[in-house]
Design an enzyme around this catalytic site. Structure first.
Site, PDB file in Angstrom:
ATOM      1  N   ASP A 223       0.874  -1.165   0.000  1.00  0.00           N
ATOM      2  CA  ASP A 223       0.000   0.000   0.000  1.00  0.00           C
ATOM      3  C   ASP A 223       0.924   1.232   0.000  1.00  0.00           C
ATOM      4  O   ASP A 223       2.121   1.114   0.291  1.00  0.00           O
ATOM      5  CB  ASP A 223      -0.886  -0.042   1.260  1.00  0.00           C
ATOM      6  CG  ASP A 223      -1.684   1.219   1.446  1.00  0.00           C
ATOM      7  OD1 ASP A 223      -2.332   1.666   0.477  1.00  0.00           O
ATOM      8  OD2 ASP A 223      -1.664   1.783   2.569  1.00  0.00           O
ATOM      9  N   LEU A 224       0.393   2.394  -0.335  1.00  0.00           N
ATOM     10  CA  LEU A 224       1.234   3.606  -0.382  1.00  0.00           C
ATOM     11  C   LEU A 224       1.074   4.466   0.877  1.00  0.00           C
ATOM     12  O   LEU A 224       1.991   4.588   1.693  1.00  0.00           O
ATOM     13  CB  LEU A 224       0.866   4.432  -1.624  1.00  0.00           C
ATOM     14  CG  LEU A 224       1.576   5.777  -1.727  1.00  0.00           C
ATOM     15  CD1 LEU A 224       3.054   5.603  -2.028  1.00  0.00           C
ATOM     16  CD2 LEU A 224       0.924   6.645  -2.808  1.00  0.00           C
ATOM     17  N   ASP A 225      -0.138   5.075   1.003  1.00  0.00           N
ATOM     18  CA  ASP A 225      -0.367   6.059   2.068  1.00  0.00           C
ATOM     19  C   ASP A 225      -0.298   5.387   3.438  1.00  0.00           C
ATOM     20  O   ASP A 225      -1.084   4.478   3.730  1.00  0.00           O
ATOM     21  CB  ASP A 225      -1.749   6.707   1.899  1.00  0.00           C
ATOM     22  CG  ASP A 225      -1.852   7.510   0.606  1.00  0.00           C
ATOM     23  OD1 ASP A 225      -0.958   8.327   0.347  1.00  0.00           O
ATOM     24  OD2 ASP A 225      -2.833   7.323  -0.144  1.00  0.00           O
TER      25      ASP A 225
ATOM     26  N   THR B 168       1.701   9.962   4.268  1.00  0.00           N
ATOM     27  CA  THR B 168       0.699  10.875   3.715  1.00  0.00           C
ATOM     28  C   THR B 168      -0.651  10.753   4.415  1.00  0.00           C
ATOM     29  O   THR B 168      -1.526  11.596   4.199  1.00  0.00           O
ATOM     30  CB  THR B 168       0.502  10.600   2.211  1.00  0.00           C
ATOM     31  OG1 THR B 168       0.615   9.188   2.030  1.00  0.00           O
ATOM     32  CG2 THR B 168       1.533  11.302   1.362  1.00  0.00           C
TER      33      THR B 168
ATOM     34  N   LYS C  89      -8.990   5.581   6.317  1.00  0.00           N
ATOM     35  CA  LYS C  89      -7.714   5.082   5.772  1.00  0.00           C
ATOM     36  C   LYS C  89      -7.976   3.960   4.771  1.00  0.00           C
ATOM     37  O   LYS C  89      -8.737   3.031   5.058  1.00  0.00           O
ATOM     38  CB  LYS C  89      -6.808   4.585   6.903  1.00  0.00           C
ATOM     39  CG  LYS C  89      -6.223   5.720   7.707  1.00  0.00           C
ATOM     40  CD  LYS C  89      -5.207   5.208   8.717  1.00  0.00           C
ATOM     41  CE  LYS C  89      -4.635   6.383   9.508  1.00  0.00           C
ATOM     42  NZ  LYS C  89      -3.814   5.904  10.634  1.00  0.00           N
ATOM     43  N   GLY C  90      -7.330   4.049   3.625  1.00  0.00           N
ATOM     44  CA  GLY C  90      -7.481   3.031   2.590  1.00  0.00           C
ATOM     45  C   GLY C  90      -8.733   3.185   1.749  1.00  0.00           C
ATOM     46  O   GLY C  90      -8.914   2.486   0.758  1.00  0.00           O
TER      47      GLY C  90
ATOM     48  N   SER D 154      -2.620   0.589  -4.302  1.00  0.00           N
ATOM     49  CA  SER D 154      -3.101   1.755  -3.538  1.00  0.00           C
ATOM     50  C   SER D 154      -4.446   2.237  -4.056  1.00  0.00           C
ATOM     51  O   SER D 154      -4.724   2.141  -5.249  1.00  0.00           O
ATOM     52  CB  SER D 154      -2.081   2.895  -3.685  1.00  0.00           C
ATOM     53  OG  SER D 154      -2.624   4.115  -3.244  1.00  0.00           O
ATOM     54  N   ALA D 155      -5.249   2.805  -3.161  1.00  0.00           N
ATOM     55  CA  ALA D 155      -6.535   3.389  -3.555  1.00  0.00           C
ATOM     56  C   ALA D 155      -6.360   4.791  -4.141  1.00  0.00           C
ATOM     57  O   ALA D 155      -7.302   5.368  -4.679  1.00  0.00           O
ATOM     58  CB  ALA D 155      -7.442   3.472  -2.325  1.00  0.00           C
TER      59      ALA D 155
ATOM     60  N   ASN E  39      -3.448   9.695  -6.730  1.00  0.00           N
ATOM     61  CA  ASN E  39      -2.209  10.476  -6.714  1.00  0.00           C
ATOM     62  C   ASN E  39      -0.967   9.598  -6.582  1.00  0.00           C
ATOM     63  O   ASN E  39       0.150  10.128  -6.505  1.00  0.00           O
ATOM     64  CB  ASN E  39      -2.233  11.466  -5.538  1.00  0.00           C
ATOM     65  CG  ASN E  39      -3.327  12.507  -5.693  1.00  0.00           C
ATOM     66  OD1 ASN E  39      -3.355  13.242  -6.677  1.00  0.00           O
ATOM     67  ND2 ASN E  39      -4.256  12.563  -4.744  1.00  0.00           N
TER      68      ASN E  39
ATOM     69  N   LYS F  97     -11.042  -0.586  -1.762  1.00  0.00           N
ATOM     70  CA  LYS F  97     -10.864  -1.362  -0.537  1.00  0.00           C
ATOM     71  C   LYS F  97     -12.029  -1.032   0.396  1.00  0.00           C
ATOM     72  O   LYS F  97     -12.450   0.120   0.417  1.00  0.00           O
ATOM     73  CB  LYS F  97      -9.549  -0.991   0.163  1.00  0.00           C
ATOM     74  CG  LYS F  97      -8.290  -1.282  -0.656  1.00  0.00           C
ATOM     75  CD  LYS F  97      -7.051  -0.672   0.019  1.00  0.00           C
ATOM     76  CE  LYS F  97      -5.852  -0.745  -0.909  1.00  0.00           C
ATOM     77  NZ  LYS F  97      -4.662  -0.054  -0.366  1.00  0.00           N
TER      78      LYS F  97
ATOM     79  N   GLU G  98       0.040  -3.222   4.675  1.00  0.00           N
ATOM     80  CA  GLU G  98      -1.097  -2.291   4.790  1.00  0.00           C
ATOM     81  C   GLU G  98      -1.113  -1.585   6.140  1.00  0.00           C
ATOM     82  O   GLU G  98      -0.687  -2.164   7.138  1.00  0.00           O
ATOM     83  CB  GLU G  98      -2.411  -3.085   4.696  1.00  0.00           C
ATOM     84  CG  GLU G  98      -3.128  -3.006   3.387  1.00  0.00           C
ATOM     85  CD  GLU G  98      -3.655  -1.626   3.028  1.00  0.00           C
ATOM     86  OE1 GLU G  98      -3.712  -0.754   3.904  1.00  0.00           O
ATOM     87  OE2 GLU G  98      -4.011  -1.414   1.863  1.00  0.00           O
ATOM     88  N   ASP G  99      -1.638  -0.358   6.178  1.00  0.00           N
ATOM     89  CA  ASP G  99      -1.813   0.334   7.464  1.00  0.00           C
ATOM     90  C   ASP G  99      -3.293   0.540   7.800  1.00  0.00           C
ATOM     91  O   ASP G  99      -3.607   1.067   8.865  1.00  0.00           O
ATOM     92  CB  ASP G  99      -1.148   1.719   7.439  1.00  0.00           C
ATOM     93  CG  ASP G  99      -1.880   2.679   6.518  1.00  0.00           C
ATOM     94  OD1 ASP G  99      -2.237   2.277   5.382  1.00  0.00           O
ATOM     95  OD2 ASP G  99      -2.134   3.820   6.934  1.00  0.00           O
TER      96      ASP G  99
HETATM   97  C1  BG6 Z   1      -5.748   5.835   0.252  1.00  0.00           C
HETATM   98  C2  BG6 Z   1      -5.762   6.673   1.499  1.00  0.00           C
HETATM   99  O1  BG6 Z   1      -4.469   5.292   0.051  1.00  0.00           O
HETATM  100  O2  BG6 Z   1      -6.082   6.624  -0.884  1.00  0.00           O
HETATM  101  C3  BG6 Z   1      -7.104   7.360   1.664  1.00  0.00           C
HETATM  102  O3  BG6 Z   1      -5.514   5.852   2.616  1.00  0.00           O
HETATM  103  C4  BG6 Z   1      -7.430   8.165   0.405  1.00  0.00           C
HETATM  104  O4  BG6 Z   1      -7.046   8.215   2.790  1.00  0.00           O
HETATM  105  C5  BG6 Z   1      -7.373   7.245  -0.809  1.00  0.00           C
HETATM  106  O5  BG6 Z   1      -8.722   8.751   0.503  1.00  0.00           O
HETATM  107  C6  BG6 Z   1      -7.630   8.000  -2.115  1.00  0.00           C
HETATM  108  O6  BG6 Z   1      -6.569   8.880  -2.325  1.00  0.00           O
HETATM  109  P1  BG6 Z   1      -6.551  10.066  -3.382  1.00  0.00           P
HETATM  110  O7  BG6 Z   1      -5.113  10.501  -3.342  1.00  0.00           O
HETATM  111  O8  BG6 Z   1      -6.940   9.484  -4.706  1.00  0.00           O
HETATM  112  O9  BG6 Z   1      -7.531  11.098  -2.927  1.00  0.00           O
HETATM  113 MG    MG Z   2      -2.736   3.166   3.606  1.00  0.00          MG
END
Ligand code: BG6
Ligand code: MG
Length: 219
Positions: free
Chosen positions: A10-12, A18, A46-47, A115-116, A119, A146, A170-171
């Site tokens: 996962d990223l964030d 982030t 989150k996620g 990642s969801a 960005n 997710k 994952e977090d």
């Molecule tokens: C997930 C984050 O990785 O991405 C969420 O944990 C976030 O908090 C989701 O809403 C979507 O991210 P983005 O950057 O497309 O708004």
């Molecule tokens: Mg995450």
């Protein structure tokens, strides 16, 4: 024959911190309708995709808005979030992440991002990790967010590794649920009280050894 393992990050909140920027940007957005997002509510975001997150916040705030306003709010949250992202550098990679990636790559294990976030590619570029991943699946590639397992199943498919041989980092509560439903081994980074449904929980990557990862049994 040795079974090939694949590792999905996962990223964030896993590769970069982030998650705190998402929290600040959602809390700022809530000010538009006098809603103050709590840390406990943020845990549930989150996620979760941008659209699903905004729907949850509107629900908690008891606010109904038009589709046009919804789109504007989602856009403005993202613009605010991107002001934090703009300041990111490779220094923002969380402890132990880089060396884990390097060790996996030197052992020829394929690695993916799952990642969801829409960005995700931009953030990976900013911190200099974009080229490290064999596969990148992000919020632009999936139709179901997710806790649906789609993002991880797509990553496994593109890596050419069976889900049972994949290990997910994952977090998020929703992310661990997604990894478990995909039939993968789930490793949580964070609070064991919140992430108790993971197969393993650690505080940071600095606690995870390469021997532990390579000796994990398939699901
Ligand atoms: C997930 C984050 O990785 O991405 C969420 O944990 C976030 O908090 C989701 O809403 C979507 O991210 P983005 O950057 O497309 O708004
Ligand atoms: Mg995450």
């Amino acid at each position: 024959m040795k079974q090939q393992k694949g590792f999905i990050f996962d990223l964030d909140g896993v590769i970069v911190d982030t998650a705190k920027f998402h929290f600040l940007a959602w809390r700022k957005l809530g000010e538009n309708f006098n809603f103050q997002l709590t840390e406990a509510q943020n845990e549930q975001l989150k996620g979760v995709s941008r659209v699903d997150s905004l729907n949850k916040i509107l629900n908690w705030a008891g606010v109904e808005i038009s589709q046009e306003e919804f789109d504007r709010f989602a856009w403005s949250k993202n613009e605010n979030y991107l002001t934090y992202v703009a300041q990111m550098t490779p220094e923002d990679i969380l402890p132990g992440v880089k060396s884990t990636i390097e060790k996996l790559k030197s052992g020829s294990y394929p690695i993916a991002l799952g990642s969801a976030s829409k960005n995700a590619p931009g953030i990976l570029q900013k911190v200099g990790l974009f080229d490290q991943f064999d596969v990148i699946i992000d919020g632009n590639s999936v139709s179901k967010a997710k806790p649906d397992p789609e993002v991880f199943l797509q990553a496994a498919n593109q890596l050419g590794v069976a889900p049972k041989d994949c290990i997910v980092f994952e977090d998020a509560h929703a992310g661990i649920t997604a990894a478990n439903s995909a039939g993968m081994t789930s490793i949580a980074l964070g609070d064991p009280g919140i992430l108790s449904h993971a197969d393993y929980v650690f505080n940071t990557f600095t606690e995870i050894t390469i021997d532990f990862l390579t000796q994990l049994q398939s699901k």
